[in-house]
Design a protein around this motif. Structure first.
Motif, short mmCIF file in Angstrom:
data_model
loop_
_atom_site.label_atom_id
_atom_site.label_comp_id
_atom_site.label_asym_id
_atom_site.label_seq_id
_atom_site.Cartn_x
_atom_site.Cartn_y
_atom_site.Cartn_z
N PRO A 1 0.80 -1.23 0.00
CA PRO A 1 0.00 0.00 0.00
C PRO A 1 0.83 1.27 0.00
CG PRO A 1 -0.86 -1.60 1.58
CD PRO A 1 0.44 -2.14 1.11
N ASP A 2 1.97 1.29 0.71
CA ASP A 2 2.80 2.50 0.74
C ASP A 2 3.28 2.87 -0.65
OD1 ASP A 2 2.61 2.91 3.46
OD2 ASP A 2 4.30 1.60 3.92
N LEU A 3 3.72 1.88 -1.40
CA LEU A 3 4.19 2.13 -2.75
C LEU A 3 3.06 2.64 -3.64
CD1 LEU A 3 6.26 1.96 -5.05
CD2 LEU A 3 5.62 -0.45 -5.33
N VAL A 4 1.89 1.99 -3.56
CA VAL A 4 0.76 2.40 -4.39
C VAL A 4 0.32 3.81 -4.03
CG1 VAL A 4 -1.66 1.93 -4.91
CG2 VAL A 4 -0.04 0.04 -4.76
N LEU A 5 0.24 4.10 -2.73
CA LEU A 5 -0.16 5.43 -2.30
C LEU A 5 0.75 6.50 -2.88
CD1 LEU A 5 -1.19 5.07 1.45
CD2 LEU A 5 -2.50 6.23 -0.32
N ARG A 6 2.03 6.33 -2.70
CA ARG A 6 2.97 7.35 -3.17
C ARG A 6 2.96 7.44 -4.69
NH1 ARG A 6 6.22 9.31 0.76
NH2 ARG A 6 6.30 8.14 2.72
N SER A 7 2.95 6.31 -5.35
CA SER A 7 3.00 6.33 -6.81
C SER A 7 1.77 7.00 -7.40
CB SER A 7 3.13 4.89 -7.34
OG SER A 7 4.31 4.28 -6.88
N GLN A 8 0.59 6.61 -6.92
CA GLN A 8 -0.65 7.15 -7.50
C GLN A 8 -0.85 8.61 -7.14
OE1 GLN A 8 -0.86 4.08 -9.57
NE2 GLN A 8 -2.63 5.42 -9.76
N LEU A 9 -0.52 8.99 -5.92
CA LEU A 9 -0.64 10.40 -5.54
C LEU A 9 0.35 11.25 -6.33
CD1 LEU A 9 -1.10 10.12 -1.67
CD2 LEU A 9 -2.81 10.88 -3.33
N HIS A 10 1.53 10.72 -6.59
CA HIS A 10 2.51 11.45 -7.39
C HIS A 10 2.00 11.64 -8.81
CE1 HIS A 10 6.25 12.30 -9.57
NE2 HIS A 10 6.69 12.80 -8.43
#
Length: 733
Positions: free
Chosen positions: A705-714
């Motif tokens: 989830p941390d990776l997805v959160l940062r990637s998608q928000l970016h």
């Protein structure tokens, strides 16, 4: 060929509606012949048609309530017209007031909109059936015969809904999965790493198809809601009978599948550049297309009420995709740098590879989800919240409140009602001045072709004229070739069946059918050949009046609604993001609040794409912001794709606290969407610049989830500056 006809959605829908019309019209015509009352044939047939126009999808209890309301409206309208037939000013006033009042009923629900439209048509049918019959006692024969025909069809409709409660639900589910299959097919075309592909054009097509999927989702939801027991529980086990539980599961799966299908994990151009020399994107395309094929096969199985005969090879395709990703991950760092030459900085490729991994996980999730739709009894949804939001009025006070809200200059329904009233009055004056004894056909043409939107009216107008010409040609041939009155009655029934079955999907065919019905039915009591020229001229006159009125009288230009719809879309996306953030912090739960926020975001997206379709049918001088609107739609739909990916990667039972920069990025995106929406509608300018650097770049060690959160928000924050530029261009700022 027969098997193909059954699998065709239109043919199946035609059959469902046509059988009821065949029974109703067949018995009416047979009864008129048996009792030697052929003079009663015309009002009875017209009453059946009017009742069919008022019919909407509902349970048998809902249809019974709607039938009682319909008959009350029909009785009031028929008697009002019958008693004012000999006073033209009074009749014109009745029709004008009815046009406005009945149009406002659409504020209550789709069912009331259909009842209001059918009531106005029945009023004109009353005038058409009784016109010229001076010996008729006012208020008795024609009104009662029309009501008898309407009541007979309505009773058949109620019985049909009681005997076959699931047929329309299954049909709506089939249409939904058919639309989803087409959406997935179009989405798979974005994964072609081919130079020179017009990605923007494909994105536009995908956004427009998304509107069709949303429409199918809403239609299916209303169909399920109308059949859901009043005291049903929120779980599948307590949702109702077995067939309804299965249908609810397939609907919830379609919602989840739509969220996953509309997800985007990276800019497709950059993916194509980065993996141009690899087969990995073709393998993504194969998996996505395979799930789309499964949706299409499920739609066919639903129509045939049988099992899914075969499924796609998407599971082996997924395994091949995972193998390709593993091979890419095994390449040494130097090979990455060599492959990346000409496509950007070498460091960007590992980030895109992580996006590729997230995409593969999403595709695996789609395969898992589709199994619950293909075989719902083998793969039941666990702890599924089946609550559905009923948007209809709950009491008379709420109903009146909704109607009262329409009394404003911006109300689409009020403007449509006033426009329709003006058109009817102009037509009535023309009919009176010209002495046209068949002039009520002019009014009928106006009522049938006038739509709330200009482009929709033009399309309906062309279909009406084309169908009328076709119907007159076929009707003339039938009158010539089959002079026998009994055989003409058979053709009358057939024409009525085609009209009822095709009126919503094939209006040109429906217009031709109703024209044939009119010629053959009036030939039972007179000379049908004498009606051919008046029918053609009156249709053309009515079409001309309708076209001019929708252009000149309180026009509802969609081009002027684009800023409002764009702002509404951004606000709904902000609400969706807020619900997604809560889900990450509390763990995945498919509860009503989350599904409602997701549906509202997609509804707003579909409303904008639908308005843009209408814009390009409007006069050229109004389309100056049409191109900016299309560009904004593409950017906004892409942002919705990024948010959908966040929703698709929620994990059950895994709550997490946001890192400070993640929480700051979420808040920044929420505030930016709100500020941009306000700026579109005339708020404070200029907009503050958005810097995606507030969010730390995902590290090599981050997973889940941390990776997805940062990637998608970016990705979302990087998209915002272009979204803001197109939003301000759309608003002319």
């Amino acid at each position: 060929m027969w098997h193909w006809n059954w699998q065709s959605g239109w043919h199946y829908k035609f059959l469902l509606k046509g059988v009821r019309a065949l029974i109703a019209l067949g018995t009416v015509v047979a009864g008129a012949w048996w009792l030697d009352e052929t003079a009663a044939l015309i009002p009875l047939v017209l009453g059946v048609n009017a009742s069919a126009l008022a019919e909407t999808d509902d349970s048998w209890r809902g249809r019974l309530r709607a039938l009682l309301i319909t008959l009350l409206c029909f009785a009031a309208m028929a008697l009002a017209v019958q008693f004012t037939l000999h006073s033209k000013p009074a009749l014109m006033a009745v029709l004008a007031l009815a046009a406005v009042g009945l149009a406002l009923l659409g504020a209550l629900s789709e069912s009331y909109r259909a009842i209001g439209s059918a009531t106005l048509i029945l009023g004109l049918y009353t005038a058409l059936a009784a016109h010229g019959d001076e010996a008729a006692a006012p208020g008795l024969p024609h009104a009662l015969l029309l009501l008898a025909g309407a009541a007979w069809y309505g009773l058949l409709s109620v019985c049909w809904a009681a005997w076959f409660p699931n047929l329309q639900v299954v049909q709506n589910l089939a249409l939904l999965y058919e639309a989803l299959g087409e959406y997935l097919r179009l989405k798979s075309r974005l994964f072609e790493p081919v130079r020179g592909v017009d990605i923007e054009r494909r994105r536009v097509g995908l956004a427009l198809q998304n509107g069709r999927v949303v429409q199918a989702l809403n239609q299916t939801k209303e169909s399920l809601l109308s059949r859901r027991p009043r005291h049903a529980g929120p779980t599948l086990e307590t949702a109702g009978p077995r067939w309804l539980r299965l249908a609810l599961q397939q609907y919830l799966v379609a919602q989840d599948l739509h969220e996953r299908a509309s997800s985007s994990h990276e800019n497709y151009d950059l993916l194509a550049q980065s993996f141009f020399h690899s087969d990995v994107l073709y393998r993504c395309q194969r998996v996505l297309a395979g799930v789309g094929q499964d949706c299409t096969r499920l739609a066919q199985a639903l129509r045939l009420q049988g099992p899914v005969e075969a499924v796609s090879d998407s599971q082996p395709a997924l395994e091949d995709l995972q193998g390709s990703i593993a091979l890419l991950e095994a390449l040494p760092e130097l090979a990455w740098a060599q492959r990346e030459q000409g496509a950007g900085a070498p460091v960007a490729l590992p980030l895109r590879l992580r996006s590729l991994r997230a995409l593969a996980r999403n595709l695996a999730g789609m395969q898992k989800v589709i199994r619950s739709a293909l075989w719902p009894e083998q793969y039941p949804l666990l702890q599924a919240d089946t609550s559905l939001l009923d948007r209809g009025p709950r009491n008379l006070a709420e109903a009146w409140g909704r109607i009262r809200q329409q009394f404003s200059a911006s109300s689409v329904l009020l403007r449509h009602g006033l426009r329709l009233a003006v058109a009817l009055m102009v037509a009535f004056v023309w009919m009176t001045v010209s002495g046209d004894e068949h002039g009520f056909w002019i009014l009928l043409t106006i009522v049938f072709v006038c739509r709330p939107h200009y482009g929709d009216t033009l399309r309906r107008l062309g279909q009406r004229v084309g169908g009328t010409v076709l119907g007159l040609m076929v009707g003339w041939a039938l009158l010539k070739l089959f002079p026998g009155v009994l055989l003409q009655s058979v053709f009358t029934v057939a024409a009525g069946v085609v009209f009822v079955a095709a009126r919503q999907t094939r209006y040109t065919l429906a217009s031709g059918a109703i024209t044939i019905l009119v010629l053959l039915a009036f030939n039972q009591v007179g000379n049908g050949f004498d009606l051919i020229l008046p029918r053609l001229l009156d249709t053309l006159i009515g079409a001309l009046i309708a076209g001019l009125t929708v252009w000149l009288v309180l026009p509802n230009w969609q081009s002027r609604q684009l800023p409002r719809l764009a702002a509404q879309l951004l606000r709904s996306q902000a609400a969706y993001l807020r619900e997604i953030a809560r889900q990450y912090q509390s763990g995945k739960r498919e509860h009503l609040d989350y599904r409602l926020a997701r549906r509202n975001a997609h509804n707003a997206d579909a409303a904008l794409s639908g308005a843009l379709r209408e814009v390009f049918d409007e006069p050229a001088y109004l389309r100056r912001h049409g191109a900016a609107g299309m560009r904004f739609m593409v950017q906004a739909h892409t942002l919705l794709n990024y948010l959908s990916a966040l929703g698709a990667h929620r994990l059950e039972g895994q709550a997490q606290e946001f890192a400070p920069d993640v929480a700051q990025a979420v808040e920044l995106l929420l505030n930016t969407l709100a500020d941009t929406a306000a700026a579109i509608e005339g708020g404070v300018l200029p907009l503050a610049p958005v810097d995606a650097a507030v969010l730390a770049t995902p590290t090599e060690t981050e997973v889940g989830p941390d990776l997805v959160l940062r990637s998608q928000l970016h990705l979302a924050l990087s998209l915002v500056p272009e979204l803001q530029r197109q939003a301000l261009a759309l608003a002319g700022r």
